[in-house]
Design a protein around this motif. Structure first.
Motif, PDB file in Angstrom:
ATOM      1  N   UNK A   1      10.321  34.722  55.240  1.00 42.80           N
ATOM      2  CA  UNK A   1       9.976  35.589  54.116  1.00 42.80           C
ATOM      3  C   UNK A   1      10.107  37.058  54.508  1.00 42.80           C
ATOM      4  N   UNK A   2       9.591  37.412  55.670  1.00 38.71           N
ATOM      5  CA  UNK A   2       9.663  38.807  56.131  1.00 38.71           C
ATOM      6  C   UNK A   2      11.107  39.269  56.255  1.00 38.71           C
ATOM      7  N   UNK A   3      11.943  38.433  56.874  1.00 37.38           N
ATOM      8  CA  UNK A   3      13.327  38.833  57.114  1.00 37.38           C
ATOM      9  C   UNK A   3      14.111  38.957  55.812  1.00 37.38           C
ATOM     10  N   UNK A   4      13.986  37.971  54.931  1.00 29.20           N
ATOM     11  CA  UNK A   4      14.775  38.004  53.704  1.00 29.20           C
ATOM     12  C   UNK A   4      14.303  39.103  52.751  1.00 29.20           C
ATOM     13  N   UNK A   5      13.019  39.371  52.743  1.00 25.50           N
ATOM     14  CA  UNK A   5      12.535  40.467  51.901  1.00 25.50           C
ATOM     15  C   UNK A   5      13.013  41.808  52.456  1.00 25.50           C
ATOM     16  N   UNK A   6      13.023  41.934  53.779  1.00 28.31           N
ATOM     17  CA  UNK A   6      13.531  43.164  54.391  1.00 28.31           C
ATOM     18  C   UNK A   6      15.004  43.363  54.058  1.00 28.31           C
ATOM     19  N   UNK A   7      15.779  42.289  54.117  1.00 25.97           N
ATOM     20  CA  UNK A   7      17.205  42.395  53.779  1.00 25.97           C
ATOM     21  C   UNK A   7      17.367  42.864  52.336  1.00 25.97           C
ATOM     22  N   UNK A   8      16.615  42.278  51.425  1.00 29.71           N
ATOM     23  CA  UNK A   8      16.706  42.661  50.015  1.00 29.71           C
ATOM     24  C   UNK A   8      16.364  44.136  49.828  1.00 29.71           C
TER      25      UNK A   8
ATOM     26  N   UNK B   1      16.643  46.516  52.113  1.00 26.78           N
ATOM     27  CA  UNK B   1      17.600  47.379  52.803  1.00 26.78           C
ATOM     28  C   UNK B   1      18.963  47.419  52.101  1.00 26.78           C
ATOM     29  N   UNK B   2      19.378  46.294  51.544  1.00 24.85           N
ATOM     30  CA  UNK B   2      20.669  46.268  50.830  1.00 24.85           C
ATOM     31  C   UNK B   2      20.454  45.676  49.426  1.00 24.85           C
ATOM     32  N   UNK B   3      19.707  46.388  48.590  1.00 25.33           N
ATOM     33  CA  UNK B   3      19.360  45.847  47.269  1.00 25.33           C
ATOM     34  C   UNK B   3      20.558  45.613  46.369  1.00 25.33           C
ATOM     35  N   UNK B   4      21.629  46.393  46.564  1.00 19.77           N
ATOM     36  CA  UNK B   4      22.766  46.262  45.645  1.00 19.77           C
ATOM     37  C   UNK B   4      23.431  44.893  45.718  1.00 19.77           C
ATOM     38  N   UNK B   5      23.384  44.252  46.887  1.00 14.30           N
ATOM     39  CA  UNK B   5      23.960  42.916  46.998  1.00 14.30           C
ATOM     40  C   UNK B   5      23.278  41.973  46.016  1.00 14.30           C
ATOM     41  N   UNK B   6      21.961  42.044  45.938  1.00 14.36           N
ATOM     42  CA  UNK B   6      21.194  41.137  45.091  1.00 14.36           C
ATOM     43  C   UNK B   6      21.242  41.576  43.629  1.00 14.36           C
ATOM     44  N   UNK B   7      21.293  42.888  43.397  1.00 14.28           N
ATOM     45  CA  UNK B   7      21.436  43.355  42.021  1.00 14.28           C
ATOM     46  C   UNK B   7      22.752  42.870  41.432  1.00 14.28           C
ATOM     47  N   UNK B   8      23.817  42.976  42.206  1.00  9.63           N
ATOM     48  CA  UNK B   8      25.129  42.520  41.735  1.00  9.63           C
ATOM     49  C   UNK B   8      25.100  41.018  41.482  1.00  9.63           C
ATOM     50  N   UNK B   9      24.481  40.272  42.401  1.00  5.41           N
ATOM     51  CA  UNK B   9      24.385  38.816  42.237  1.00  5.41           C
ATOM     52  C   UNK B   9      23.641  38.463  40.951  1.00  5.41           C
ATOM     53  N   UNK B  10      22.507  39.126  40.716  1.00  7.26           N
ATOM     54  CA  UNK B  10      21.713  38.815  39.532  1.00  7.26           C
ATOM     55  C   UNK B  10      22.420  39.245  38.245  1.00  7.26           C
ATOM     56  N   UNK B  11      23.092  40.394  38.289  1.00  8.89           N
ATOM     57  CA  UNK B  11      23.831  40.847  37.108  1.00  8.89           C
ATOM     58  C   UNK B  11      24.889  39.819  36.710  1.00  8.89           C
ATOM     59  N   UNK B  12      25.644  39.348  37.704  1.00 15.29           N
ATOM     60  CA  UNK B  12      26.710  38.403  37.370  1.00 15.29           C
ATOM     61  C   UNK B  12      26.135  37.049  36.964  1.00 15.29           C
ATOM     62  N   UNK B  13      25.015  36.656  37.577  1.00 17.05           N
ATOM     63  CA  UNK B  13      24.383  35.389  37.193  1.00 17.05           C
ATOM     64  C   UNK B  13      23.985  35.408  35.727  1.00 17.05           C
ATOM     65  N   UNK B  14      23.446  36.542  35.284  1.00 14.15           N
ATOM     66  CA  UNK B  14      23.042  36.682  33.884  1.00 14.15           C
ATOM     67  C   UNK B  14      24.260  36.675  32.969  1.00 14.15           C
TER      68      UNK B  14
END
Length: 359
Positions: free
Chosen positions: A94-101, A103-116
């Motif tokens: 949990x600590x590592x994956x939350x830190x990654x999110x 530090x590089x939020x755009x990766x997950x924002x892009x993923x969520x945008x396309x998922x929607x």
């Protein structure tokens, strides 16, 4: 590696400026809603240069994801899961994956945008490690479930998505929003760490098996969980005994009683479970445990039809042998020794004991 979340555009070359601009727009507006002209304007270049470096919007999208995944993989490679206790492993995950999110939020924002949007390009260009990491953690959770560490009714894949879902509520939020959510002041890093602690606590108490059976009948008599441990071993077994005490205290209608002789097993019919906790270095047993077992040999009725949990502090082959020897002895005398699978933690084993003895 360039940190794409905080870049001085003026210091970037043309290609990097285009990549950075595209990343920000894909993250904020989605792939489908972003136009090449928007990217060119944000990067401060003409559209011809965007096409020169990347030919198409799809190729630019692929380059953006490739750069983000390089950063993601570099974080992932820092973590080792070898010889880590499951509870600590869950915390680290949990600590590592939350830190990654964060530090590089755009990766997950892009993923969520396309998922929607229902697009498929992200999956097409995603790192192979992205899928492999998911499969490895699913298998890890499945092994924990088989070992009794995770609630047997849990769906390990859904559990993973639930963990990510918790993180997804917080990784992109700014300081003011985090202060509002937590209800007090602090730096962004401090508040993110507080949120991590909350997520870890929720995961461990909601996913890892907890021993809190409900008392179905109000006013039922208190049940005893009797504990046998040699006085000479109290210090060495301090951590194990503290966990046992804390766990039994969470079982409604139960109390823990330290006993020193087999005769105390006759304390009453309400007694459901006996726990033997010991340690060994070369296969030796404490004198008290030897005396106790000898007494049971003489009067096997004391243990007949009783559930007996046995926890030998492990660390070597001798301890494994003693564990099996004690289980065999209890079963031979007519008791029900609760088997201890090799991968089971003390926490998970106590759950197994409670379930079998119907506490």
């Amino acid at each position: 590696m360039v940190d794409t979340t905080a870049v001085d555009d003026g210091k970037l070359n043309v290609q990097e400026r285009i990549l950075h601009a595209a990343e920000e727009l894909f993250a904020s507006s989605s792939y489908s809603a972003t136009r090449i002209s928007d990217i060119a304007a944000k990067a401060g270049v003409n559209q011809a240069l965007v096409h020169y470096y990347f030919s198409t919007k799809e190729r630019l999208y692929e380059a953006v994801l490739e750069r983000l995944f390089q950063q993601w993989e570099s974080y992932l490679q820092k973590q080792s899961w070898e010889d880590v206790h499951p509870e600590q492993m869950l915390r680290q995950y949990i600590e590592m994956h939350f830190e990654i999110k964060c530090k590089i939020p755009n990766l997950y924002k892009i993923f969520h945008k396309e998922s929607i949007d229902g697009g498929q390009l992200f999956n097409q260009f995603a790192s192979a490690q992205w899928v492999q990491d998911y499969k490895e953690k699913s298998e890890m959770f499945k092994r924990w479930k088989q070992a009794g560490i995770i609630d047997p009714h849990a769906n390990e894949q859904v559990v993973l998505f639930c963990l990510w879902g918790m993180m997804n509520q917080f990784y992109y939020r700014e300081l003011e929003a985090l202060q509002m959510i937590t209800g007090h002041a602090g730096t962004k890093e401090q508040l993110q760490q507080e949120i991590v602690e909350q997520m870890v606590a929720l995961a461990q108490h909601g996913i890892l098996t907890q021993l809190q059976p409900r008392q179905e009948q109000q006013g039922a008599e208190q049940k005893l969980v009797q504990l046998l441990v040699a006085p000479s071993e109290l210090e060495e077994l301090e951590d194990e005994l503290a966990l046992i005490e804390e766990t039994v205290a969470g079982w409604n209608g139960c109390r823990l009683q330290l006993i020193s002789s087999p005769q105390e097993l006759l304390a009453g019919n309400e007694q459901q479970l006996t726990l033997i906790v010991t340690s060994t270095h070369v296969g030796e047993l404490s004198q008290q445990l030897v005396t106790w077992l000898h007494a049971l040999e003489q009067t096997s009725a004391l243990v007949a039809d009783r559930f007996v949990g046995i926890w030998t502090k492990k660390g070597n082959a001798a301890a494994e042998h003693v564990q099996q020897q004690l289980e065999d002895t209890i079963n031979r005398l007519g008791g029900f020794a609760v088997a201890r699978p090799a991968a089971l933690t003390l926490h998970g084993y106590l759950h197994r004991c409670a379930k079998m003895s119907k506490l």
